[in-house]
Design a protein around this motif. Structure first.
Motif, PDB file in Angstrom:
ATOM      1  N   MET A  91     -56.006 -11.322  58.524  1.00  0.00           N
ATOM      2  CA  MET A  91     -54.740 -11.003  57.884  1.00  0.00           C
ATOM      3  C   MET A  91     -54.441 -12.046  56.818  1.00  0.00           C
ATOM      4  O   MET A  91     -54.215 -13.210  57.112  1.00  0.00           O
ATOM      5  N   ALA A  92     -54.463 -11.636  55.541  1.00  0.00           N
ATOM      6  CA  ALA A  92     -54.316 -12.578  54.437  1.00  0.00           C
ATOM      7  C   ALA A  92     -52.893 -13.103  54.311  1.00  0.00           C
ATOM      8  O   ALA A  92     -52.671 -14.256  53.970  1.00  0.00           O
ATOM      9  N   SER A  93     -51.907 -12.270  54.570  1.00  0.00           N
ATOM     10  CA  SER A  93     -50.521 -12.681  54.390  1.00  0.00           C
ATOM     11  C   SER A  93     -50.082 -13.618  55.503  1.00  0.00           C
ATOM     12  O   SER A  93     -50.492 -13.486  56.651  1.00  0.00           O
ATOM     13  N   THR A  94     -49.230 -14.579  55.157  1.00  0.00           N
ATOM     14  CA  THR A  94     -48.702 -15.509  56.158  1.00  0.00           C
ATOM     15  C   THR A  94     -47.440 -14.980  56.821  1.00  0.00           C
ATOM     16  O   THR A  94     -46.907 -15.612  57.722  1.00  0.00           O
ATOM     17  N   ARG A  95     -46.949 -13.841  56.358  1.00  0.00           N
ATOM     18  CA  ARG A  95     -45.781 -13.202  56.970  1.00  0.00           C
ATOM     19  C   ARG A  95     -45.914 -11.698  56.775  1.00  0.00           C
ATOM     20  O   ARG A  95     -46.280 -11.223  55.697  1.00  0.00           O
ATOM     21  N   TYR A  96     -45.644 -10.927  57.816  1.00  0.00           N
ATOM     22  CA  TYR A  96     -45.884  -9.493  57.718  1.00  0.00           C
ATOM     23  C   TYR A  96     -45.199  -8.773  58.877  1.00  0.00           C
ATOM     24  O   TYR A  96     -44.778  -9.381  59.864  1.00  0.00           O
ATOM     25  N   ILE A  97     -45.103  -7.472  58.726  1.00  0.00           N
ATOM     26  CA  ILE A  97     -44.597  -6.604  59.776  1.00  0.00           C
ATOM     27  C   ILE A  97     -45.781  -5.888  60.415  1.00  0.00           C
ATOM     28  O   ILE A  97     -46.605  -5.300  59.720  1.00  0.00           O
ATOM     29  N   LYS A  98     -45.875  -5.947  61.719  1.00  0.00           N
ATOM     30  CA  LYS A  98     -46.932  -5.237  62.451  1.00  0.00           C
ATOM     31  C   LYS A  98     -46.279  -4.076  63.195  1.00  0.00           C
ATOM     32  O   LYS A  98     -45.295  -4.262  63.917  1.00  0.00           O
ATOM     33  N   ILE A  99     -46.817  -2.874  63.003  1.00  0.00           N
ATOM     34  CA  ILE A  99     -46.261  -1.687  63.638  1.00  0.00           C
ATOM     35  C   ILE A  99     -47.101  -1.324  64.858  1.00  0.00           C
ATOM     36  O   ILE A  99     -48.314  -1.146  64.762  1.00  0.00           O
ATOM     37  N   SER A 100     -46.430  -1.212  66.001  1.00  0.00           N
ATOM     38  CA  SER A 100     -47.110  -0.814  67.231  1.00  0.00           C
ATOM     39  C   SER A 100     -46.989   0.692  67.404  1.00  0.00           C
ATOM     40  O   SER A 100     -45.943   1.206  67.817  1.00  0.00           O
TER      41      SER A 100
END
Length: 334
Positions: A1-10
């Motif tokens: 994961m390149a971004s240091t902040r993100y939203i992960k959808i379950s």
């Protein structure tokens, strides 16, 4: 994961929530609100819906975004309707919610159009008189291309008799969406319900149709995550402590109300939330680039934000959205 902040959808949690509602509550039709880019979960979410009968949007841009991913799914459109956009709505196969009959009087409909009538016994946001609905049904009966699918209303039991009298000229409406999640009782004849907080995994503190007070039924679909990008030694009164830095602050999604985060199976205290970074009190077990769960199944958002969770989701519009290994690109570009 390149971004240091993100939203992960379950998507597993999404399926769990849908199954929970479908198996436990007596509604023939489930309607999922995906307004505002599915409350910043990303419209890609519609690729994982099983058991949802209709989508619901409150603006035209979201209708276009739904059609980007799915041309066939049924979408209830409850936004602006006028002579200027009615044909665009028809071309995008929208089920159009009408609050008055003006648009049907002023245009010639030559393509198939399904409508739902918004009924408001007080008259602020829809039809309030039997005569108004009668005029629409007369127009529909003279145009074989227009079909009244059903009605949408937000009424209480005390309004039911008046409501029935208002819609009495509609022949056997298929969809009766009379309840919302804030109601405590199911209205008679209501066979459809619009889902927003529950379907996204927000457990309300208030008693509602789908939930008793303080009962946890749903799993949070959105997980806000970041990485530790820097670790600092901090000295204060001869005491040395470790501080982890994540690149998300109150300007891009981190709430000052969030008091702890979840890292590698353990909770850690939030030391300070700044405009673009957040400082976390950590220990030697936390390493550089460790994943931080700011909110998610382990640290539910509603315990901090309460009833304003859907509004708070708007803060996340600048963040990358990840579905398993798929990263959505510019999800809000239509």
């Amino acid at each position: 994961m390149a971004s240091t902040r993100y939203i992960k959808i379950s998507t597993d949690n999404l399926k769990y929530n849908i199954d929970k509602i479908r198996n436990n509550f007596n509604y023939k039709y489930l309607v999922m609100d995906v307004s505002n880019n599915a409350f910043n979960h990303g419209m890609y979410i519609i690729n994982f819906l099983v058991g949802i009968d209709f989508l619901y949007v409150n603006n035209f841009n979201d209708l276009l975004l739904v059609r980007k991913y799915n041309k066939d799914i049924r979408v209830i459109y409850n936004g602006e309707v006028s002579n200027d956009n009615i044909f665009d709505l028809i071309m995008n196969d929208a089920i159009v919610v009408l609050k008055n009959g003006d648009v049907l009087k002023n245009v010639s409909i030559h393509d198939k159009l399904q409508v739902m009538l918004s009924i408001d016994v007080k008259g602020y946001n829809g039809f309030r008189k039997r005569q108004e609905v009668m005029e629409v049904t007369r127009l529909v009966n003279t145009n074989k291309n227009i079909d009244i699918l059903g009605v949408i209303a937000s009424i209480k039991e005390k309004d039911y008799d008046k409501f029935k009298e208002i819609i009495s000229t509609i022949r056997e409406p298929q969809v009766m969406m009379l309840n919302n999640e804030e109601d405590t009782n199911k209205i008679k004849l209501s066979n459809a319900i619009k889902l927003d907080k529950s379907i996204y995994g927000i457990n309300s503190e208030k008693k509602k149709i789908f939930q008793k007070k303080n009962e946890v039924l749903y799993k949070q679909v959105l997980q806000l995550k970041a990485q530790i990008v820097e670790i600092k030694n901090e000295s204060e009164k001869k005491k040395v402590s470790l501080v982890g830095v994540i690149r998300i602050g109150y300007l891009n999604g981190m709430s000052e109300k969030i008091k702890q985060v979840f890292i590698a199976g353990k909770f850690y205290k939030v030391k300070e939330v700044l405009s673009e970074i957040t400082l976390i009190e950590i220990d030697k077990n936390v390493s550089l680039y460790e994943t931080v769960e700011i909110v998610g199944s382990n640290n539910p958002l509603e315990q901090y934000i309460g009833e304003n969770t859907l509004m708070y989701f708007s803060m996340f519009s600048t963040l990358s959205i990840v579905y398993k290994n798929y990263v959505l690109e510019k999800t809000f570009v239509y």
